[in-house]
Design an enzyme around this catalytic site. Structure first.
Site, PDB file in Angstrom:
ATOM      1  N   ASP A 224      61.824  -1.552  -9.717  1.00  0.00           N
ATOM      2  CA  ASP A 224      62.002  -0.162  -9.325  1.00  0.00           C
ATOM      3  C   ASP A 224      63.167  -0.106  -8.324  1.00  0.00           C
ATOM      4  O   ASP A 224      63.678  -1.131  -7.867  1.00  0.00           O
ATOM      5  CB  ASP A 224      60.703   0.445  -8.770  1.00  0.00           C
ATOM      6  CG  ASP A 224      60.710   1.975  -8.876  1.00  0.00           C
ATOM      7  OD1 ASP A 224      61.788   2.557  -9.090  1.00  0.00           O
ATOM      8  OD2 ASP A 224      59.650   2.588  -8.719  1.00  0.00           O
TER       9      ASP A 224
HETATM   10  C1  BGC Z   1      60.750   5.768  -8.997  1.00  0.00           C
HETATM   11  C2  BGC Z   1      60.711   5.495 -10.477  1.00  0.00           C
HETATM   12  C3  BGC Z   1      61.939   6.081 -11.137  1.00  0.00           C
HETATM   13  C4  BGC Z   1      63.168   5.498 -10.477  1.00  0.00           C
HETATM   14  C5  BGC Z   1      64.466   5.955 -11.099  1.00  0.00           C
HETATM   15  C6  BGC Z   1      62.081   5.371  -8.370  1.00  0.00           C
HETATM   16  O1  BGC Z   1      62.178   5.787  -7.069  1.00  0.00           O
HETATM   17  O2  BGC Z   1      59.691   5.094  -8.368  1.00  0.00           O
HETATM   18  O3  BGC Z   1      59.542   6.024 -11.044  1.00  0.00           O
HETATM   19  O4  BGC Z   1      61.904   5.806 -12.502  1.00  0.00           O
HETATM   20  O5  BGC Z   1      63.165   5.856  -9.119  1.00  0.00           O
HETATM   21  O6  BGC Z   1      64.706   7.293 -10.873  1.00  0.00           O
END
Ligand code: BGC
Length: 765
Positions: free
Chosen positions: A287
């Site tokens: 993530d």
């Molecule tokens: C979130 C994810 C998301 C990613 C990209 C992160 O902060 O936890 O769920 O897919 O950002 O936007």
């Protein structure tokens, strides 16, 4: 209906773009051909080029387009996210083809969570439909529109089990139940990927957030998760496993720690479970910035340590930090990370690019430049009919005293509340490339439905919140919430004046979309006080009060429940939300949604979930006893239970009939009920099957959802619904972590929600 193509439903309609010349030639999309191709390609790559493939970044202040161009030239980037138009995507892919040595195509990803251009209800709303066909429609259209914008991958579905409404991200998931979430996650993956993510209008999914992110302590985002192995395997992991078994090419690693180990550093999760036990062959992606965060978690002493831990734990691709690029070369040189470990990660990246068809045609989702839509946001690119249909199915009728609803299309209707005419809020959070200006508000929907047949009066009545700190929080990154500068009393007086002129008041209240989002945890789950004061005032008019809720999490609604004559949960219902809500308010559609999460009475009751254990001292409200498990200052149990939702008609259920009293281990039995629509309107409902293991080596939940069927009955019509049950539905993880079904007696509970069920009993031999 081109969006159906991905499942081969209308294959003849596919307009195949002219294949661009691929520097790699054309290869069959088989695993054997892929493995040989990727092995050869890996042989040609320098260490720096390999490490480049592990980098996933988005264009932004840290990485402006010029910097990314240089990275592309040097083979230092593997994929891009947050770039969402064909011209932008094509420009980057062109750079790869023209400037880089090996011309390994980039893939492009985005958070396509509940729609791309057409926005559907938030995922929690979608779950409320209990309708897998609706989920399939959303998945297909989202994939179609995303692929039509040039994207190859989506960061969805989120299958985290969520039992704590304080967590803002409950809005992104399918709710508290493992079975419902698994069914929906699987449907979404199949719909988005279709037969192959390489097909023109399909995208690859990336199931998230592995694992157990939904169980963050206190519902505080990014917080710690600590849970027993039994609960993890029984309740939290099946959602991911089912979605991955459905063929998802990607999985996103969670930000939280699990039993002390951050998921990004958890080789047990990412290797032993995911790869060895589940046989996952796709890609793992960190993530956002999670590798860096290993230092903050306190498991890595410095950046090198963080990178070493992440890569050796099985994190293939790094999202949005430069750590892999910066530190892996040195770590390989010093021997702290083997080149074989890098090769393994790169192989996964190249494999998914191969599966996306990018080596056959790097422009496979782009087509020739001349084919780009003239207007990216063109109305003609939207799928409004489907959006309205799915939105109607996601609405949950919570209360309807004396048949207040449906409303008549005559007289005067006061539409009041800060959310009544908010296009931005209708879209919900994570609304991808959706344009707020294209969404229909409740006010507009009501006006459309009445088309001059009745008078519609409007007053905002209150701000979403008068708390300056929260207003600033919500408006931190975008002008999301407009703040009316009139005093609260002036606004309420205006609403009262409007209400007094009307026959009925429709109050549209709840949360602004930013209140139910990532990093939007709440310690209080009531409607903000500015709006509660508005409801109190409206109540004094004595006019019938219909509360239309917009929110992204279960709210505590005890007082509102007593104030409202009718209450409709609408979540954030997307581009066509206002029309769909009006369809239900005026009876053009009979509501059938069912809650995918329990609604607690107060924040103090959390966690409230339907499939809890019995305890040794269960509370019995008919025979209250001090020394039982309850709060002395609040009723036990939720205000609205899991699976609950009313209809404008009445459904009655027969007793449960079982085809046998015993179930042999290798056999099955049928549980049936007869459902009658004994009301005056046609309508749909969801028949829910729960099981309860009376006595086992571990205490087992009071009930667990094991199947459901959405049925439609005309007024007066009757239908028998039959659920086959076999030993697989009875299995659980025992104290020794064996997955077993123990002999003994089981209750079969069938109902139209989890709280009011009919019961039968059988014995597993
Ligand atoms: C979130 C994810 C998301 C990613 C990209 C992160 O902060 O936890 O769920 O897919 O950002 O936007």
């Amino acid at each position: 209906m081109k969006w159906m193509c991905g499942l081969g439903l209308a294959a003849t309609l596919i307009v195949q773009p002219v294949m661009a010349e691929s520097p790699f030639g054309t290869h069959p999309l088989t695993q054997q051909a892929r493995d040989a191709f990727v092995a050869q390609l890996l042989d040609k790559m320098t260490l720096d080029e390999k490490i480049g493939q592990l980098r996933l970044i988005s264009v932004g202040p840290d990485n402006p387009k010029t910097v990314i161009r240089e990275m592309i030239k040097k083979g230092q980037v593997g994929a891009i996210f947050n770039t969402v138009t064909r011209p932008d995507i094509r420009a980057m892919q062109d750079q790869v083809m023209q400037l880089s040595r090996l011309k390994i195509p980039l893939f492009f990803a985005y958070d396509v969570i509940h729609g791309q251009r057409t926005i559907f209800p938030i995922t929690l709303g979608l779950a409320s439909s209990w309708d897998l066909d609706a989920v399939n429609t959303v998945g297909r259209i989202s994939a179609y529109e995303a692929a039509d914008d040039g994207l190859n991958m989506t960061w969805a579905p989120m299958v985290d089990i969520t039992r704590d409404p304080r967590w803002g991200r409950v809005s992104e998931g399918f709710g508290e139940d493992t079975y419902l979430t698994s069914q929906m996650g699987r449907t979404m993956v199949r719909a988005m990927q279709g037969k192959s993510p390489a097909d023109r209008f399909n995208v690859m999914t990336s199931v998230k957030h592995f694992a157990a992110y939904g169980a963050v302590e206190g519902g505080r985002d990014y917080n710690t998760v600590d849970m027993s192995q039994q609960r993890l395997f029984q309740d939290y992991l099946p959602g991911y496993k089912t979605a991955l078994d459905a063929g998802s090419g990607g999985v996103m690693v969670a930000l939280n720690s699990l039993n002390g180990v951050p998921a990004t550093a958890d080789s047990w999760l990412l290797k032993d479970i995911l790869r060895d036990k589940w046989g996952f062959k796709g890609i793992t992606i960190s993530d956002h910035g999670a590798i860096k965060e290993l230092m903050k978690h306190g498991v890595a002493s410095d950046p090198q340590d963080a990178v070493r831990i992440a890569i050796t734990s099985g994190v293939n691709m790094s999202m949005s930090d430069e750590y892999y690029s910066k530190y892996l070369p040195g770590l390989v040189k010093s021997g702290a990370v083997s080149e074989a470990e890098i090769d393994d990660a790169v192989r996964h990246v190249l494999n998914v690019k191969y599966d996306m068809g990018l080596f056959n045609d790097p422009y496979s989702h782009l087509g020739p430049a001349g084919s780009d839509p003239r207007d990216t946001n063109a109305e003609s690119r939207l799928h409004r009919v489907e959006a309205r249909d799915v939105a109607r199915k996601s609405l949950v009728l919570l209360k309807n005293r004396l048949e207040t609803l449906p409303l008549k299309k005559s007289g005067a209707i006061a539409v009041v509340g800060p959310l009544a005419d908010s296009q931005r809020d209708m879209m919900g959070s994570w609304s991808a490339a959706g344009v707020s200006g294209q969404s229909v508000t409740v006010l507009q929907g009501i006006r459309n439905a009445l088309a001059g047949k009745a008078v519609v009066l409007f007053s905002k009545g209150a701000n979403v919140t008068d708390n300056k700190g929260i207003q600033d929080f919500l408006n931190q990154y975008e002008a999301a919430v407009s703040v009316d500068r009139r005093s609260p009393q002036v606004m309420i007086d205006d609403a009262l004046a409007v209400a007094k002129k009307a026959d009925v008041v429709v109050a549209v209240v709840g949360e602004s979309q930013g209140m139910a989002h990532e990093a939007s945890s709440r310690s209080d789950i009531t409607i903000p006080s500015s709006q509660l004061k508005l409801l109190d005032a409206l109540k004094t008019t004595g006019k019938p009060l219909v509360i239309v809720l917009m929110n992204g999490r279960p709210l505590a609604l005890v007082k509102e429940d007593s104030q409202a004559d009718a209450m409709l949960e609408t979540w954030f219902s997307g581009t066509e939300g206002g029309n769909a809500i009006a369809d239900v308010l005026f009876g053009d559609y009979n509501p059938s949604g069912k809650l995918p999460m329990s609604f607690p009475r107060s924040v103090g009751q959390i966690p409230v979930y339907y499939n809890h254990l019995q305890t040794g001292r269960p509370y019995d409200f008919e025979h209250p006893n001090k020394y039982t498990s309850h709060y002395y200052d609040a009723a036990n149990g939720p205000l609205y239970p899991f699976g609950y939702g009313l209809s404008y008609t009445r459904f009655t259920l027969s007793e449960v009939r079982l085809s046998a009293k015993t179930l042999p281990r290798n056999g099955s039995l049928n549980a049936s009920v007869t459902v009658t629509n004994s009301g005056k309107r046609d309508g749909a409902t969801v028949v829910q099957l729960y099981l309860h293991d009376q006595t086992a080596s571990l205490s087992r939940p009071v009930e667990e959802l094991k199947s459901f069927k959405r049925i439609f009955l005309k007024a007066g019509e009757t239908q028998t619904v039959t659920f086959p049950i076999d030993v697989n539905a009875l299995k659980f993880w025992n104290a020794r972590m064996q997955y077993v079904a123990e002999p003994g007696r089981f209750d079969v509970l069938i109902g139209l929600d989890s709280a009011r069920t009919r019961k039968g009993t059988f014995t597993l031999l």
